[in-house]
Design a protein around this motif. Structure first.
Motif, PDB file in Angstrom:
ATOM      1  N   ASP A  93       0.809  -1.229   0.000  1.00  0.00           N
ATOM      2  CA  ASP A  93       0.000   0.000   0.000  1.00  0.00           C
ATOM      3  C   ASP A  93       0.838   1.274   0.000  1.00  0.00           C
ATOM      4  N   LEU A  94       2.082   1.211   0.501  1.00  0.00           N
ATOM      5  CA  LEU A  94       2.921   2.408   0.534  1.00  0.00           C
ATOM      6  C   LEU A  94       3.739   2.603  -0.743  1.00  0.00           C
ATOM      7  N   ARG A  95       3.578   1.698  -1.689  1.00  0.00           N
ATOM      8  CA  ARG A  95       4.298   1.845  -2.956  1.00  0.00           C
ATOM      9  C   ARG A  95       3.743   3.012  -3.760  1.00  0.00           C
ATOM     10  N   ASP A  96       2.428   3.137  -3.776  1.00  0.00           N
ATOM     11  CA  ASP A  96       1.761   4.249  -4.459  1.00  0.00           C
ATOM     12  C   ASP A  96       0.695   4.779  -3.516  1.00  0.00           C
ATOM     13  N   ILE A  97       1.095   5.681  -2.632  1.00  0.00           N
ATOM     14  CA  ILE A  97       0.201   6.186  -1.592  1.00  0.00           C
ATOM     15  C   ILE A  97      -0.999   6.912  -2.180  1.00  0.00           C
ATOM     16  N   SER A  98      -0.759   7.708  -3.201  1.00  0.00           N
ATOM     17  CA  SER A  98      -1.863   8.456  -3.820  1.00  0.00           C
ATOM     18  C   SER A  98      -2.919   7.514  -4.386  1.00  0.00           C
ATOM     19  N   GLU A 105     -12.036   5.354  -3.130  1.00  0.00           N
ATOM     20  CA  GLU A 105     -13.214   5.775  -2.378  1.00  0.00           C
ATOM     21  C   GLU A 105     -13.198   5.207  -0.958  1.00  0.00           C
ATOM     22  N   GLY A 106     -13.485   6.065   0.000  1.00  0.00           N
ATOM     23  CA  GLY A 106     -13.539   5.626   1.395  1.00  0.00           C
ATOM     24  C   GLY A 106     -12.194   5.513   2.061  1.00  0.00           C
ATOM     25  N   SER A 107     -11.132   5.972   1.398  1.00  0.00           N
ATOM     26  CA  SER A 107      -9.780   5.899   1.952  1.00  0.00           C
ATOM     27  C   SER A 107      -9.172   7.302   2.024  1.00  0.00           C
ATOM     28  N   THR A 121       2.249  10.459  10.315  1.00  0.00           N
ATOM     29  CA  THR A 121       1.361   9.973   9.263  1.00  0.00           C
ATOM     30  C   THR A 121       0.304   9.046   9.853  1.00  0.00           C
ATOM     31  N   VAL A 122      -0.803   8.943   9.142  1.00  0.00           N
ATOM     32  CA  VAL A 122      -1.808   7.932   9.448  1.00  0.00           C
ATOM     33  C   VAL A 122      -2.658   7.753   8.195  1.00  0.00           C
ATOM     34  N   ALA A 123      -3.207   6.567   8.038  1.00  0.00           N
ATOM     35  CA  ALA A 123      -4.015   6.275   6.858  1.00  0.00           C
ATOM     36  C   ALA A 123      -5.269   5.534   7.274  1.00  0.00           C
ATOM     37  N   ALA A 124      -6.252   5.527   6.380  1.00  0.00           N
ATOM     38  CA  ALA A 124      -7.494   4.799   6.640  1.00  0.00           C
ATOM     39  C   ALA A 124      -8.010   4.235   5.329  1.00  0.00           C
ATOM     40  N   LYS A 137      -4.512   2.656   9.658  1.00  0.00           N
ATOM     41  CA  LYS A 137      -3.233   2.036   9.307  1.00  0.00           C
ATOM     42  C   LYS A 137      -2.124   3.077   9.275  1.00  0.00           C
ATOM     43  N   ARG A 138      -0.921   2.595   9.289  1.00  0.00           N
ATOM     44  CA  ARG A 138       0.292   3.388   9.046  1.00  0.00           C
ATOM     45  C   ARG A 138       0.457   4.591   9.960  1.00  0.00           C
TER      46      ARG A 138
END
Length: 221
Positions: A93-98, A105-107, A121-124, A137-138
């Motif tokens: 998932d961190l290979r192409d964050i964009s 959708e929803g992220s 950082t943080v992700a959802a 995540k992250r």
């Protein structure tokens, strides 16, 4: 105390975000080594090795050197395995964050910025198991910026995002050595709802425990 602001991820944050994740995960290598060393079978093997060499050589130097070498090799092996896990995440998932978070959708992916530098950082992203469940995540905060409430602020951004997008709950995973992170999540309102040993030979061998936390979002909150 440094001021900080939280904003959405930009492509210019790419390298820093990946470096923050790698640095944060690498901090857990020593605690994991201590966790493994405390396992009964590891202590038993090291003790047997020491006593057998002590009896056979009738010297204290050889068994001490042998145990020291075994510990050093074990440390290197664990470090290698941990690096493989980090590399796996960087290639997923961190290979192409964009693409993974900002264009899905929803992220979403947030960064905390202080002194014009990304320090957290943080992700959802939506859960693969339940439609109305969001996965946090992250989460990572630079070591010299911890204790300022950045982790809590990032967590609340995810919770706010979940409310705005109609999610019923937010879940996350922590490892058995992430005590500081667990306390932070609990202070925000997350509750542990299950704990299990990683169902692999490696996981069972070293008692690699994962704790799952959940924050339930009440209707109208």
């Amino acid at each position: 105390m440094s001021d900080y602001n939280i904003r959405g991820y930009k492509d210019s944050d790419y390298e820093t975000a990946r470096e923050l994740f790698s640095a944060g995960m690498n901090e857990y290598v020593p605690p994991v080594c201590i966790h493994v060393l405390k396992q009964p079978w590891v202590l038993f093997v090291l003790t047997c090795m020491f006593l057998c060499l002590l009896v056979s050589s009738k010297s204290l130097i050889l068994p001490v050197l042998a145990v020291t070498l075994a510990l050093a090799l074990g440390r290197q092996l664990l470090g290698y395995c941990w690096s493989m896990y980090i590399d796996h995440c960087l290639k997923e998932d961190l290979r192409d964050i964009s693409k993974t978070y900002m264009q899905s959708e929803g992220s979403y992916f947030w960064v905390a910025e202080a002194d014009e530098i990304v320090v957290g950082t943080v992700a959802a992203k939506p859960s693969d198991e339940k439609r109305e469940e969001l996965v946090l995540k992250r989460m990572s905060v630079r070591k010299d910026f911890r204790g300022l409430g950045i982790g809590k602020a990032l967590s609340r951004e995810v919770l706010s995002f979940a409310r705005q997008n109609g999610y019923r709950s937010v879940i996350l995973n922590t490892l058995m050595v992430q005590h500081e992170a667990q306390r932070m999540y609990e202070s925000v309102g997350f509750k542990k709802y299950i704990e299990f040993v990683l169902p692999t030979v490696y996981g069972k061998l070293i008692n690699f425990t994962i704790s799952k936390y959940r924050y339930d979002i009440l209707p109208g909150s």
